[in-house]
Design a protein around this motif. Sequence first.
Motif, PDB file in Angstrom:
ATOM      1  N   MET A  23       0.824  -1.207   0.000  1.00 50.33           N
ATOM      2  CA  MET A  23       0.000   0.000   0.000  1.00 50.33           C
ATOM      3  C   MET A  23       0.860   1.260   0.000  1.00 50.33           C
ATOM      4  O   MET A  23       0.559   2.233  -0.705  1.00 50.33           O
ATOM      5  CB  MET A  23      -0.939   0.006   1.210  1.00 50.33           C
ATOM      6  CG  MET A  23      -2.024  -1.051   1.157  1.00 50.33           C
ATOM      7  SD  MET A  23      -2.933  -1.184   2.723  1.00 50.33           S
ATOM      8  CE  MET A  23      -4.250   0.010   2.429  1.00 50.33           C
ATOM      9  N   ASP A 157     -10.890  -3.538  13.748  1.00 46.67           N
ATOM     10  CA  ASP A 157     -10.694  -2.907  12.442  1.00 46.67           C
ATOM     11  C   ASP A 157     -10.485  -1.401  12.552  1.00 46.67           C
ATOM     12  O   ASP A 157     -10.547  -0.679  11.563  1.00 46.67           O
ATOM     13  CB  ASP A 157     -11.877  -3.207  11.521  1.00 46.67           C
ATOM     14  CG  ASP A 157     -13.200  -2.673  12.048  1.00 46.67           C
ATOM     15  OD1 ASP A 157     -13.262  -2.225  13.222  1.00 46.67           O
ATOM     16  OD2 ASP A 157     -14.179  -2.703  11.279  1.00 46.67           O
ATOM     17  N   HIS A 174      -6.258  -2.604   8.435  1.00 48.27           N
ATOM     18  CA  HIS A 174      -5.406  -1.997   7.416  1.00 48.27           C
ATOM     19  C   HIS A 174      -5.996  -0.767   6.735  1.00 48.27           C
ATOM     20  O   HIS A 174      -5.288   0.242   6.595  1.00 48.27           O
ATOM     21  CB  HIS A 174      -4.981  -3.025   6.365  1.00 48.27           C
ATOM     22  CG  HIS A 174      -3.843  -3.877   6.820  1.00 48.27           C
ATOM     23  ND1 HIS A 174      -3.697  -5.186   6.436  1.00 48.27           N
ATOM     24  CD2 HIS A 174      -2.805  -3.627   7.645  1.00 48.27           C
ATOM     25  CE1 HIS A 174      -2.626  -5.694   6.992  1.00 48.27           C
ATOM     26  NE2 HIS A 174      -2.070  -4.768   7.740  1.00 48.27           N
ATOM     27  N   PRO A 175      -7.255  -0.778   6.292  1.00 49.16           N
ATOM     28  CA  PRO A 175      -7.754   0.439   5.633  1.00 49.16           C
ATOM     29  C   PRO A 175      -7.665   1.682   6.520  1.00 49.16           C
ATOM     30  O   PRO A 175      -7.170   2.727   6.072  1.00 49.16           O
ATOM     31  CB  PRO A 175      -9.206   0.086   5.293  1.00 49.16           C
ATOM     32  CG  PRO A 175      -9.201  -1.396   5.138  1.00 49.16           C
ATOM     33  CD  PRO A 175      -8.236  -1.879   6.200  1.00 49.16           C
ATOM     34  N   SER A 176      -8.076   1.581   7.772  1.00 44.42           N
ATOM     35  CA  SER A 176      -8.010   2.753   8.649  1.00 44.42           C
ATOM     36  C   SER A 176      -6.581   3.019   9.109  1.00 44.42           C
ATOM     37  O   SER A 176      -6.169   4.181   9.226  1.00 44.42           O
ATOM     38  CB  SER A 176      -8.958   2.604   9.840  1.00 44.42           C
ATOM     39  OG  SER A 176      -8.695   1.425  10.555  1.00 44.42           O
ATOM     40  N   ARG A 179      -4.736   4.603   6.151  1.00 45.32           N
ATOM     41  CA  ARG A 179      -5.336   5.914   5.876  1.00 45.32           C
ATOM     42  C   ARG A 179      -4.844   6.949   6.894  1.00 45.32           C
ATOM     43  O   ARG A 179      -4.434   8.055   6.536  1.00 45.32           O
ATOM     44  CB  ARG A 179      -6.861   5.821   5.905  1.00 45.32           C
ATOM     45  CG  ARG A 179      -7.562   7.147   5.618  1.00 45.32           C
ATOM     46  CD  ARG A 179      -9.085   7.040   5.538  1.00 45.32           C
ATOM     47  NE  ARG A 179      -9.684   6.341   6.670  1.00 45.32           N
ATOM     48  CZ  ARG A 179     -10.235   5.117   6.608  1.00 45.32           C
ATOM     49  NH1 ARG A 179     -10.271   4.456   5.467  1.00 45.32           N
ATOM     50  NH2 ARG A 179     -10.750   4.554   7.686  1.00 45.32           N
TER      51      ARG A 179
END
Length: 191
Positions: A23, A157, A174-176, A179
Amino acid sequence: MKKVLFLTGDFTEDYETMVPFQMLEMVGYEVHTVCPEKKKGDIVKTAIHDFEGDQTYTEKPGHNFTLNYSFDEVNVNDYDGLVIAGGRAPEYLRLNQRLLEIVQHFFNENKPVAAICHGIQILTAANVVKGRKLTAYPAVGPEVTLAGGDFQSIPVDGAFVDGNLVTSPAWPAHPSFIREFLKIMGAKIEL
């Protein structure tokens, strides 16, 4: 181009190494993956930790991850941010004095730091969590408290931000997690 130092090691959590590395490269950062006593081109073995209804995570063999930089060549002044993977690697990585000094540099200079899951064990060993609010895998919570940190119990999460520090309980975040790290790195992503 901004540079990120990425600390990992043998039996790191597979997703917590592979996914953030990919990422961060995807958004254009130069990411140097390192492990004490290993050089560019060496591998670290990873482990897959999964949540399958047991009282703790299960562990399965992961992939081999190839390091792209040599630990002995790290010059902390070259990096804009630091990422620390979780898994079982932190329990032995935190015994390396040079690694702890590297972590302390990022806190002393107020550079962005992201640590996930058991990666927070490195932060507690580096004595950089006193007075900070942060999260980790729940089993690491007592270490955070003993090291003077204020452990935050959040959903698996989620990500928790305290100044230059982003922490998360485990790979479902992972997304948060990424980000929030990108925000403190100053990244601007237009959709």
